[in-house]
Design a protein around this motif. Structure first.
Motif, mmCIF file in Angstrom:
data_model
loop_
_atom_site.group_PDB
_atom_site.id
_atom_site.type_symbol
_atom_site.label_atom_id
_atom_site.label_comp_id
_atom_site.label_asym_id
_atom_site.label_seq_id
_atom_site.Cartn_x
_atom_site.Cartn_y
_atom_site.Cartn_z
ATOM 1 N N LEU A 15 0.812 -1.210 0.000
ATOM 2 C CA LEU A 15 0.000 0.000 0.000
ATOM 3 C C LEU A 15 0.848 1.264 0.000
ATOM 4 C CD1 LEU A 15 -2.763 -1.108 2.527
ATOM 5 C CD2 LEU A 15 -2.960 -0.942 0.048
ATOM 6 N N ARG A 16 2.090 1.150 0.468
ATOM 7 C CA ARG A 16 2.982 2.316 0.484
ATOM 8 C C ARG A 16 3.614 2.585 -0.875
ATOM 9 N NH1 ARG A 16 4.635 0.253 5.709
ATOM 10 N NH2 ARG A 16 6.385 -0.818 4.693
ATOM 11 N N ARG A 17 3.561 1.606 -1.782
ATOM 12 C CA ARG A 17 4.208 1.793 -3.078
ATOM 13 C C ARG A 17 3.442 2.816 -3.908
ATOM 14 N NH1 ARG A 17 4.747 -4.311 -2.832
ATOM 15 N NH2 ARG A 17 6.900 -4.597 -2.132
ATOM 16 N N PRO A 18 4.169 3.704 -4.607
ATOM 17 C CA PRO A 18 3.487 4.695 -5.442
ATOM 18 C C PRO A 18 2.833 4.031 -6.643
ATOM 19 C CG PRO A 18 5.851 4.770 -5.813
ATOM 20 C CD PRO A 18 5.640 3.818 -4.672
ATOM 21 N N GLY A 19 1.838 4.699 -7.164
ATOM 22 C CA GLY A 19 1.165 4.166 -8.347
ATOM 23 C C GLY A 19 -0.102 4.933 -8.644
ATOM 24 N N ASN A 20 -0.550 4.838 -9.868
ATOM 25 C CA ASN A 20 -1.752 5.545 -10.289
ATOM 26 C C ASN A 20 -3.002 4.738 -9.961
ATOM 27 O OD1 ASN A 20 -0.214 7.644 -11.421
ATOM 28 N ND2 ASN A 20 0.086 6.461 -13.298
ATOM 29 N N GLY A 21 -4.124 5.407 -10.000
ATOM 30 C CA GLY A 21 -5.400 4.751 -9.802
ATOM 31 C C GLY A 21 -5.780 3.926 -11.021
ATOM 32 N N SER A 22 -6.956 3.329 -10.953
ATOM 33 C CA SER A 22 -7.450 2.499 -12.046
ATOM 34 C C SER A 22 -8.841 2.973 -12.437
ATOM 35 C CB SER A 22 -7.476 1.027 -11.618
ATOM 36 O OG SER A 22 -8.286 0.856 -10.466
ATOM 37 N N SER A 23 -9.384 2.345 -13.472
ATOM 38 C CA SER A 23 -10.731 2.716 -13.899
ATOM 39 C C SER A 23 -11.366 1.568 -14.671
ATOM 40 C CB SER A 23 -10.701 3.974 -14.780
ATOM 41 O OG SER A 23 -10.347 3.639 -16.105
ATOM 42 N N ASP A 24 -12.664 1.672 -14.868
ATOM 43 C CA ASP A 24 -13.388 0.704 -15.683
ATOM 44 C C ASP A 24 -12.992 0.798 -17.155
ATOM 45 O OD1 ASP A 24 -14.743 -0.215 -13.490
ATOM 46 O OD2 ASP A 24 -16.648 0.741 -13.973
ATOM 47 N N PHE A 25 -12.193 1.814 -17.501
ATOM 48 C CA PHE A 25 -11.847 2.062 -18.898
ATOM 49 C C PHE A 25 -10.400 1.698 -19.216
ATOM 50 C CE2 PHE A 25 -14.452 5.458 -16.980
ATOM 51 C CZ PHE A 25 -15.685 5.027 -17.433
ATOM 52 N N GLN A 170 -20.861 -1.223 -27.827
ATOM 53 C CA GLN A 170 -19.418 -1.325 -27.980
ATOM 54 C C GLN A 170 -18.916 -2.589 -27.281
ATOM 55 O OE1 GLN A 170 -18.418 2.603 -26.244
ATOM 56 N NE2 GLN A 170 -17.390 3.020 -28.176
ATOM 57 N N ARG A 171 -17.784 -3.106 -27.743
ATOM 58 C CA ARG A 171 -17.177 -4.235 -27.048
ATOM 59 C C ARG A 171 -16.333 -3.709 -25.908
ATOM 60 N NH1 ARG A 171 -17.297 -9.296 -27.022
ATOM 61 N NH2 ARG A 171 -18.633 -9.255 -28.870
ATOM 62 N N ARG A 172 -16.643 -4.193 -24.712
ATOM 63 C CA ARG A 172 -15.943 -3.729 -23.518
ATOM 64 C C ARG A 172 -15.106 -4.876 -22.949
ATOM 65 N NH1 ARG A 172 -18.705 -2.574 -17.694
ATOM 66 N NH2 ARG A 172 -16.791 -2.210 -16.520
ATOM 67 N N TYR A 173 -13.822 -4.584 -22.678
ATOM 68 C CA TYR A 173 -12.909 -5.570 -22.106
ATOM 69 C C TYR A 173 -12.751 -5.313 -20.607
ATOM 70 C CZ TYR A 173 -11.762 -6.669 -26.923
ATOM 71 O OH TYR A 173 -11.854 -7.043 -28.240
ATOM 72 N N TYR A 174 -12.563 -6.378 -19.844
ATOM 73 C CA TYR A 174 -12.476 -6.251 -18.389
ATOM 74 C C TYR A 174 -11.746 -7.455 -17.813
ATOM 75 C CZ TYR A 174 -16.514 -9.264 -19.101
ATOM 76 O OH TYR A 174 -17.338 -10.266 -19.538
ATOM 77 N N ILE A 184 -15.921 -13.300 -10.421
ATOM 78 C CA ILE A 184 -15.484 -11.987 -9.933
ATOM 79 C C ILE A 184 -14.952 -11.204 -11.128
ATOM 80 C CG2 ILE A 184 -13.983 -10.791 -8.301
ATOM 81 C CD1 ILE A 184 -13.761 -13.527 -6.801
ATOM 82 N N TRP A 185 -15.558 -10.055 -11.407
ATOM 83 C CA TRP A 185 -15.191 -9.312 -12.602
ATOM 84 C C TRP A 185 -15.418 -7.818 -12.379
ATOM 85 C CZ3 TRP A 185 -18.550 -6.756 -16.277
ATOM 86 C CH2 TRP A 185 -19.910 -6.752 -15.908
ATOM 87 N N GLY A 186 -15.202 -7.032 -13.438
ATOM 88 C CA GLY A 186 -15.487 -5.597 -13.390
ATOM 89 C C GLY A 186 -14.606 -4.850 -12.410
#
Length: 201
Positions: A15-25, A170-174, A184-186
């Motif tokens: 949790l201390r490691r830097p990094g960007n957030g994520s998104s459904d996109f 549209q075709r959505r990948y996840y 478990i998805w999305g």
């Protein structure tokens, strides 16, 4: 991968490691977002039980009667209310309401970067350890089932699969990370995939 029964130290380091957030996109760079949309804050609890041996992640299966995301696998959580001090308070309140988790029981380890959903929420995942056993009490009408999966399963990047389906023309990948009868998805799988990446850095 985790090498000790208690994952607390590895999780704190991750949790201390830097990094960007994520998104459904993340896997859909060509998806066009609606103009002028406003993001609403939300908090979800990522509860990891170490009370009965090997660490297990507690998840819920949403009721099939719900308007949004019926039947999907999710973390306990929801949108931030005006009375919540912060998103951590939101996650704890929702976990109490949805699965009967006492608010004083979780040991909060920290937060993962936010996840932006297609439903216009900015979700903050709150990672917590549960050192005592508890008997889940699903909220009638919201939660169909409370279950757990081995933490090692969701922290193994090899267990994740990219799948797709048609959504709004549209075709959505996840990401998916199936376990037994649970698909478990999305957003749930994407958040867990981010945690798995941090653990395995």
């Amino acid at each position: 991968m985790l090498t000790t029964p208690d994952p607390t130290d590895q999780l704190r380091a991750a949790l201390r490691r830097p990094g960007n957030g994520s998104s459904d996109f993340d896997l859909n760079p060509d998806f066009a977002l609606p103009e002028g949309r406003k993001l609403r804050p939300a908090g979800v609890l990522v509860p990891i039980s170490v009370a009965d041996g090997a660490p297990r992640l507690i998840l819920t299966k949403r009721s099939s009667a719900l308007k949004h995301h019926p039947g999907q696998i999710a973390f306990p959580g929801g949108k931030q209310d005006n009375g919540d001090a912060d998103v951590t308070a939101t996650a704890l309140r929702e976990a109490r309401e949805e699965i009967g988790l006492p608010q004083e029981m979780p040991e909060i380890l920290g937060h993962l970067p936010t996840h932006e959903t297609v439903t216009s929420f900015t979700v903050t995942p709150v990672v917590a350890i549960l050192r005592e056993p508890f008997q889940p009490v699903p909220e009638p009408g919201e939660v169909a089932e409370v279950f757990s999966v081995p933490l090692a399963h969701v922290l193994n990047p090899a267990n994740y699969i990219v799948e797709s389906r048609r959504w709004r023309g549209q075709r959505r990948y996840y990401f998916t990370v199936p376990f037994g009868p649970y698909y478990i998805w999305g957003a749930t799988a994407r958040i867990l995939r981010g945690l798995a990446a941090r653990i395995n850095e």
